[in-house]
Design an enzyme around this catalytic site. Structure first.
Site, PDB file in Angstrom:
ATOM      1  N   GLU A 255       1.544  -0.471  -5.029  1.00 21.86           N
ATOM      2  CA  GLU A 255       0.602   0.601  -5.337  1.00 21.86           C
ATOM      3  C   GLU A 255       1.500   1.812  -5.558  1.00 21.86           C
ATOM      4  OE1 GLU A 255      -3.504   2.491  -3.563  1.00 21.86           O
ATOM      5  OE2 GLU A 255      -1.838   2.203  -2.180  1.00 21.86           O
TER       6      GLU A 255
ATOM      7  N   ASP B  47       0.844  -1.189   0.000  1.00 20.88           N
ATOM      8  CA  ASP B  47       0.000   0.000   0.000  1.00 20.88           C
ATOM      9  C   ASP B  47       0.888   1.251   0.000  1.00 20.88           C
ATOM     10  OD1 ASP B  47      -2.670   1.303   0.466  1.00 20.88           O
ATOM     11  OD2 ASP B  47      -1.656   1.957   2.293  1.00 20.88           O
TER      12      ASP B  47
END
Length: 679
Positions: free
Chosen positions: A362, A326
């Protein structure tokens, strides 16, 4: 009882446990032991300093022991605050948002979780990682609780748990679906934010980590402290036996402690300057490149070690097969700027364990130069949000998108020009957990996030969605049929594109979030998969798509197609034609009124391992217009004979008919037809 050199964390060896933590600023560190029978009873033991490590070994202390730490020292260390062990392999209890949690000098032991000593021993039996090549990978993004909270075949006491996800009914569904890799939303132990608790909501997605080594306790079917570790391992073992890889969505960019006004739950109480990026221009303030109040400081050796040790633990002890990071740009910052040669990337590259697993980024954060799509090192894959946006724009009818769509179908070579990375560096998707589900993407043009408690101001305003003629649920046959076809179009585009396809859990079932495009706090039926209302025809269609991709290696290339012969006089690997069967020209590509194209994948030109040759050729006819088209198979397409493999109208009367190169087909508006030829 003595201080010894030791690895960090609580390590039980069968006869006793060694406790060790890191702090360069502490003046005193106390280990606090708690009795499960008398939770308020606390025994304190001083740790011995050894450099920046504080440690002690205790005989006759073993699995199930509850513990925490108190740290005395400058830089905000308050001995009144009970701290979670950063290396705790299990955590028991929840954060209770009381004033004492935030007020200096007030004891927080009654309102914070306990760390748990666990046993490293587990019978993995014959467990083996599937080791799926990237070219064969089909990712299924799933939520541990949301997958089975409403599954009728899963025993009620297992619903929403690790055991529920490993239930034979779930495994059979995934096997029949044809996915290879289950990517789990955060399972590191996380907390509920204070605002959410006050509003009666929960942190459903889990992007608020408290412990980087501990499986989230609420996903365990049993409630024995530490039992979640064994249940997580059982789940991984079951998924492996069923043929699936397990990839974790991990949040190493920030923690649950929030900004400067947040509570001391863990890292802040040990060594705030080592673990977090602090704002040099505003003393006491945190750098907030994550939008969550703080940013982990992987420039510092202690924080970098914490992340690397955690990753290795999940691979070696918990047997997971990779990670999706993330806000990964935060980890790739060296001195504040993103750098492919940052210490984090270099450490993984040279690590014999970490360098061998799936690594997905990401590729952005909120800091300077945060958007880094296409700029990650060799060996990394990236969520390709540009792919998502182009595919959505094309199918919602935005003019002038045909050329951009062609670039995404061909593997996004403009984003991944380095041949060392190629099209398999991109993770292609039409929907993910963050945003509309696939069904909502064709049902709503306006988000419906009121139940999140933020007056519908949260979540993206621009979703590139199209409601197909009516906003929200409707019984109008024309709209219902159009929505079904649009879902098939979006999914087919993902599966026939070069790159790695990803499917959001429940999209194959027609899952809706009722227009909520930011369901991070909806731990309820808004988010949970409704298995009893599953769209069986859509599920069957996704199975066919996965089988199509598996059967046709031309869709799984490791290098970007050239659009020209790879050898003099040889076939063109990927060629583009007008619906009339004529080669596309620059004029065609720049004509905003052209909405349709024919793509030919020539199996003779595929750069595939000898074991997969020869490969069948494919013709993909894409009609993005609103009228039926008369499409011609290019006259020179090889081989000469074709048959209809797939049609997104799902009611083609000529599916099994054979065609010859040069022959015409009728292709319905807003649809895709795929033809295949024998090798």
């Amino acid at each position: 009882m003595s201080g010894t050199g030791a690895r960090l964390g609580a390590r039980w060896n069968g006869s006793g446990t060694t406790f060790a933590v890191y702090s360069s600023t502490a003046e005193r560190v106390e280990l606090c032991l708690f009795d499960t029978a008398a939770p308020s009873a606390e025994q304190r033991i001083d740790l011995v300093r050894n450099g920046h490590h504080w440690q002690v070994r205790l005989d006759d202390i073993g699995p199930g022991q509850l513990y925490g730490y108190r740290v005395t020292g400058p830089c905000g260390s308050d001995p009144a605050k009970l701290l979670v062990d950063p290396y705790a392999t299990a955590i028991s209890g929840e954060v209770t948002w009381k004033d004492r949690l935030l007020r200096a000098g007030q004891d927080s032991a009654a309102v914070v979780p306990r760390s748990v000593v666990t046993s490293p021993y587990f019978d993995w039996e014959d467990d083996r990682a599937p080791r799926v090549p990237w070219s064969d990978t089909v990712i299924y993004e799933a939520h541990v609780k949301g997958m089975t909270a409403r599954h009728p075949a899963v025993p009620e006491e297992w619903r929403g748990t690790y055991r529920g996800l490993a239930h034979p009914a779930v495994l059979e569904h995934l096997q029949r679906l044809g996915v290879t890799t289950v990517e789990l939303l955060p399972v590191h132990h996380f907390t509920d934010d204070r605002r959410l608790v006050a509003a009666g909501l929960r942190n459903y997605w889990g992007y608020s980590t408290l412990g980087f080594f501990a499986p989230h306790a609420a996903y365990a079917a049993g409630k024995r402290p530490g039992g979640q570790v064994g249940e997580f391992k059982e789940m991984v073992r079951a998924l492996h036996r069923a043929g699936f890889e397990v990839v974790l969505d991990v949040v190493y960019n920030h923690t649950a402690e929030g900004g400067s006004a947040g509570p001391a739950l863990c890292l802040r109480g040990y060594d705030e300057r080592a673990y977090y990026r602090l704002d040099s221009g505003h003393p006491g303030e945190h750098v907030n490149w994550t939008g969550c109040g703080n940013t982990l400081n992987v420039d510092h050796p202690a924080a970098l070690r914490l992340v690397l040790d955690s990753l290795r633990y999940w691979i070696t002890d918990m047997h997971v097969d990779g990670f999706r990071f993330d806000l990964a740009s935060t980890l790739g910052r060296d001195g504040g700027r993103f750098d492919q040669g940052a210490a984090f990337f270099d450490a993984i590259f040279q690590d014999p364990v970490l360098s061998q697993v799936k690594l997905i980024a990401e590729p952005w954060d909120l800091g300077p130069d945060g958007y880094q799509l296409g700029r990650y090192p060799v060996g990394w894959r990236e969520w390709n949000d540009h792919y998502r946006d182009v595919v959505r724009d094309y199918w919602r009818g935005r003019p002038g998108m045909l050329g951009a769509l062609a670039g995404r179908l061909a593997g996004s070579a403009d984003i991944y020009p380095d041949p060392a990375r190629g099209p398999l560096a991109g993770i292609n998707f039409a929907a993910c957990h963050d945003g509309f589900t696939l069904a909502d993407l064709v049902t709503y043009e306006v988000k419906r996030n009121e139940t999140n408690g933020e007056a519908n101001t949260d979540g993206a305003d621009e979703n590139r969605s199209w409601n197909c003629g009516a906003e929200g649920p409707t019984d109008t046959p024309l709209v219902v049929n159009r929505r079904a076809r649009q879902q098939r179009n979006l999914l087919t585009t993902v599966f026939v594109s070069q790159g790695v396809p990803m499917l959001l859990h429940g999209d194959e079932l027609g899952r809706t979030q009722r227009g909520n495009n930011n369901a991070y706090c909806q731990d309820n039926e808004v988010s949970w998969v409704d298995w009893e209302r599953a769209d069986a025809s859509l599920t069957a269609f996704v199975r066919r798509l996965a089988a199509l991709r598996k059967t046709h290696p031309v869709l799984r290339r490791g290098s970007p197609p050239l659009g020209e012969p790879r050898r003099p006089g040889g076939p063109v690997d990927m060629a583009w034609f007008t619906p009339r069967g004529e080669p596309m020209t620059e004029q065609h590509w720049h004509d905003a009124g052209i909405r349709s194209v024919v793509v030919v994948f020539d199996g003779r030109a595929a750069d595939l391992p000898p074991s997969e040759l020869p490969s069948k050729s494919l013709v993909v006819m894409i009609n993005g217009g609103d009228t039926r088209g008369r499409f011609r198979i290019p006259p020179d397409a090889w081989p000469r004979t074709w048959h209809r493999e797939l049609d997104t109208t799902e009611h083609a009367t000529e599916r099994h008919r054979h065609y010859l190169s040069g022959e015409h087909l009728r292709v319905e508006p807003l649809s895709i037809v795929v033809l295949s030829g024998p090798p």
